[in-house]
Design a protein around this motif. Structure first.
Motif: not given
Length: 221
Positions: A62-86
């Motif tokens: 479809t040439e598209r990254y489903p938005r809900a899936l994109f937001d979930f994976n972005l959330g995982v990266l954000r969570w991981s980055w915050r834990v790493a930063y701490y």
């Protein structure tokens, strides 16, 4: 052609502020304090991998990254980055990271990735096994062995321990060392977004140091 929503020229933005003052000794026990995060992140990264595979086929057809899936994976990266930063990805804040997939703009470590309205079907076929390989070699040197707080045994962990020891004796986090550690983490996160199929923008072989994303600094100047 890739069409991005948000900041098209710089799809991955990593920003952080060095907290002050920082505890001289708390860094010695943070590996214990973040164990609950490690447990949750272990499960979240399994889900991240599954979602990435689903996104692969969605982009291919479809040439598209489903938005809900994109937001979930972005959330995982954000969570991981915050834990790493701490913890041992930076040790640059003593504020305990929230258990959250949301953006959390008040936390001193932040990550944003522009949502792509369209992604290349051709690129998705070669990102994992070809295009990302040079970056993965570099990132492997930065990170060493993988663990969920961030990564261990690599350059980032070594520099972070040096920063912790410096704080123990001087009560200060060397600014130049902070800038270097942030540059290394920024490189890692850009590669993570690319490997996660979240952008078609190839990560630059460039160490953009400092807490402020260069694109944001340009906009503020």
């Amino acid at each position: 052609m890739t069409t991005l929503v948000g900041f098209p020229d710089h799809p991955v933005r990593v920003n952080a502020e060095l907290d002050a003052p920082l505890s001289r000794w708390l860094w010695l026990v943070k590996w214990i304090l973040v164990i609950p995060h490690y447990v949750v992140l272990f499960l979240l990264w399994i889900a991240f991998a599954v979602v990435s595979v689903i996104a692969f086929f969605a982009i291919l057809f479809t040439e598209r990254y489903p938005r809900a899936l994109f937001d979930f994976n972005l959330g995982v990266l954000r969570w991981s980055w915050r834990v790493a930063y701490y913890s041992y990805g930076a040790l640059a804040t003593d504020r305990y990271p929230p258990f959250s997939l949301r953006a959390e703009p008040d936390y001193p470590a932040r990550l944003d990735i522009a949502y792509p309205e369209r992604l290349s079907r051709g690129l998705v076929l070669v990102k994992w096994w070809l295009l990302a390989v040079p970056h993965l070699i570099v990132v492997g040197f930065f990170l060493g062995g993988y663990h969920l707080g961030w990564w261990s045994g690599g350059l980032v962990a070594l520099l972070t321990v040096i920063a912790g020891m410096t704080m123990a004796f001087t009560e200060k986090y060397p600014k130049d060392l902070f800038d270097l550690i942030l540059g290394l983490n920024r490189w890692v996160l850009r590669v993570a977004a690319y490997v996660g199929l979240m952008t078609d923008s190839y990560p630059p072989f460039r160490l953009d140091m400092g807490g402020t994303e260069p694109a944001d600094a340009e906009e503020l100047s």
